[in-house]
Design a protein around this motif. Structure first.
Motif, short mmCIF file in Angstrom:
data_model
loop_
_atom_site.label_atom_id
_atom_site.label_comp_id
_atom_site.label_asym_id
_atom_site.label_seq_id
_atom_site.Cartn_x
_atom_site.Cartn_y
_atom_site.Cartn_z
N ARG A 162 0.85 -1.21 0.00
CA ARG A 162 0.00 0.00 0.00
C ARG A 162 0.87 1.25 0.00
O ARG A 162 0.60 2.22 -0.72
CB ARG A 162 -0.94 0.00 1.21
CG ARG A 162 -2.15 -0.88 1.07
CD ARG A 162 -3.17 -0.63 2.17
NE ARG A 162 -2.61 -0.67 3.52
CZ ARG A 162 -2.52 -1.77 4.27
NH1 ARG A 162 -2.93 -2.93 3.82
NH2 ARG A 162 -2.00 -1.72 5.48
N SER A 163 1.92 1.25 0.80
CA SER A 163 2.83 2.39 0.86
C SER A 163 3.50 2.61 -0.49
O SER A 163 3.63 3.75 -0.95
CB SER A 163 3.89 2.16 1.94
OG SER A 163 4.84 3.18 1.93
N ALA A 164 3.88 1.52 -1.16
CA ALA A 164 4.50 1.64 -2.49
C ALA A 164 3.52 2.23 -3.49
O ALA A 164 3.89 3.08 -4.30
CB ALA A 164 4.99 0.27 -2.97
N ALA A 165 2.26 1.81 -3.43
CA ALA A 165 1.25 2.34 -4.35
C ALA A 165 1.05 3.83 -4.12
O ALA A 165 0.96 4.61 -5.08
CB ALA A 165 -0.07 1.58 -4.18
N ARG A 166 1.02 4.26 -2.85
CA ARG A 166 0.88 5.69 -2.56
C ARG A 166 2.09 6.47 -3.06
O ARG A 166 1.97 7.54 -3.64
CB ARG A 166 0.66 5.91 -1.07
CG ARG A 166 -0.71 5.49 -0.57
CD ARG A 166 -0.97 5.95 0.86
NE ARG A 166 0.01 5.43 1.79
CZ ARG A 166 -0.13 4.31 2.51
NH1 ARG A 166 -1.21 3.58 2.39
NH2 ARG A 166 0.82 3.92 3.34
N GLY A 167 3.28 5.94 -2.83
CA GLY A 167 4.49 6.60 -3.30
C GLY A 167 4.54 6.69 -4.81
O GLY A 167 4.93 7.72 -5.37
N PHE A 168 4.12 5.62 -5.49
CA PHE A 168 4.10 5.63 -6.96
C PHE A 168 3.13 6.69 -7.47
O PHE A 168 3.45 7.46 -8.37
CB PHE A 168 3.70 4.24 -7.48
CG PHE A 168 3.79 4.12 -8.97
CD1 PHE A 168 4.98 3.78 -9.58
CD2 PHE A 168 2.68 4.36 -9.77
CE1 PHE A 168 5.07 3.67 -10.95
CE2 PHE A 168 2.76 4.26 -11.14
CZ PHE A 168 3.96 3.91 -11.74
N GLU A 169 1.96 6.75 -6.86
CA GLU A 169 0.96 7.75 -7.28
C GLU A 169 1.48 9.17 -7.08
O GLU A 169 1.33 10.03 -7.94
CB GLU A 169 -0.35 7.54 -6.52
CG GLU A 169 -1.47 8.43 -6.99
CD GLU A 169 -2.80 8.15 -6.31
OE1 GLU A 169 -3.73 8.92 -6.56
OE2 GLU A 169 -2.90 7.16 -5.56
N ARG A 170 2.14 9.43 -5.93
CA ARG A 170 2.70 10.76 -5.68
C ARG A 170 3.78 11.11 -6.70
O ARG A 170 3.96 12.26 -7.06
CB ARG A 170 3.30 10.83 -4.27
CG ARG A 170 2.31 11.03 -3.16
CD ARG A 170 3.00 11.35 -1.84
NE ARG A 170 3.97 10.35 -1.44
CZ ARG A 170 3.70 9.27 -0.71
NH1 ARG A 170 2.48 9.04 -0.28
NH2 ARG A 170 4.65 8.41 -0.39
N ALA A 171 4.50 10.09 -7.16
CA ALA A 171 5.62 10.33 -8.09
C ALA A 171 5.17 10.54 -9.53
O ALA A 171 5.96 11.01 -10.34
CB ALA A 171 6.60 9.16 -8.02
N CYS A 172 3.95 10.18 -9.86
CA CYS A 172 3.46 10.32 -11.24
C CYS A 172 3.22 11.79 -11.56
O CYS A 172 2.09 12.28 -11.52
CB CYS A 172 2.19 9.48 -11.45
SG CYS A 172 2.54 7.73 -11.56
N ARG A 173 4.28 12.49 -11.90
CA ARG A 173 4.22 13.91 -12.22
C ARG A 173 4.80 14.12 -13.61
O ARG A 173 6.02 14.12 -13.77
CB ARG A 173 5.01 14.72 -11.20
CG ARG A 173 4.45 14.65 -9.81
CD ARG A 173 5.28 15.49 -8.87
NE ARG A 173 4.73 15.45 -7.53
CZ ARG A 173 5.19 16.18 -6.54
NH1 ARG A 173 6.21 17.00 -6.74
NH2 ARG A 173 4.64 16.09 -5.34
N PRO A 174 3.95 14.28 -14.59
CA PRO A 174 4.45 14.48 -15.96
C PRO A 174 5.47 15.62 -16.01
O PRO A 174 5.28 16.67 -15.41
CB PRO A 174 3.19 14.83 -16.76
CG PRO A 174 2.07 14.24 -15.96
CD PRO A 174 2.50 14.35 -14.52
#
Length: 163
Positions: free
Chosen positions: A84-96
């Motif tokens: 879950r923490s990885a999914a949140r971190g991945f989502e935060r990092a998705c910055r075009p």
């Protein structure tokens, strides 16, 4: 954050968190007092010593004990929390425009593979995991300003038939 930037003093921690030093003293003391941070003292350029903080036992690792139903449940709960923490971190990092999604400097990955490994290939995979864990998990040290922080989460498991 202390585990990420390595042994640090309150000032360095405040800069990394974007907070004032004064807002951290209480929290750092509480973490130190309950054993989640270790304090060491270093002499500075003058006569004053500075307190540095680091988590106990670097690198932080959890021993998976699957010997009982309760312990197995605890290990699975830990894995779920990390995923879950990885999914949140991945989502935060998705910055075009701010992340690299291809090439030799790619810094955003998510994949799922299934395959077959021999005993020798499994050994090699474990050596590569250990190398990545060492590379990413070592402390930030003095040159942390020239680096960027990353998180690494992986799940690697044999495939068994469903029960």
């Amino acid at each position: 954050m202390v585990a990420l930037i390595g042994p640090c003093n309150i000032t360095e921690l405040a800069v990394a968190l974007g907070r004032s030093r004064n807002s951290l003293y209480y929290h750092v003391r509480a973490l130190r007092d309950c054993g989640l941070l270790l304090e060491t003292r270093r002499s500075g350029e003058g006569k004053k010593t500075t307190a540095y903080y680091d988590p106990p036992g670097r690198p932080l690792a959890v021993h998976f004990d699957l010997s009982t139903k309760e312990r197995k449940q605890a290990v699975v709960a830990l894995a779920r929390a990390r995923i879950r923490s990885a999914a949140r971190g991945f989502e935060r990092a998705c910055r075009p425009g701010e992340v690299q999604v291809d090439g030799s400097h790619r810094n955003l990955w998510a994949t799922h593979l299934k395959g077959w490994l021999s005993a020798e290939e499994l050994k090699e995979a474990n050596e590569l995991f250990a190398r990545l864990i060492h590379l990413i998990g070592r402390s930030g040290g003095e040159s942390v300003q020239a680096k960027r922080s990353y998180e690494f989460t992986v799940v690697f498991a044999p495939i068994f038939a469903k029960k």
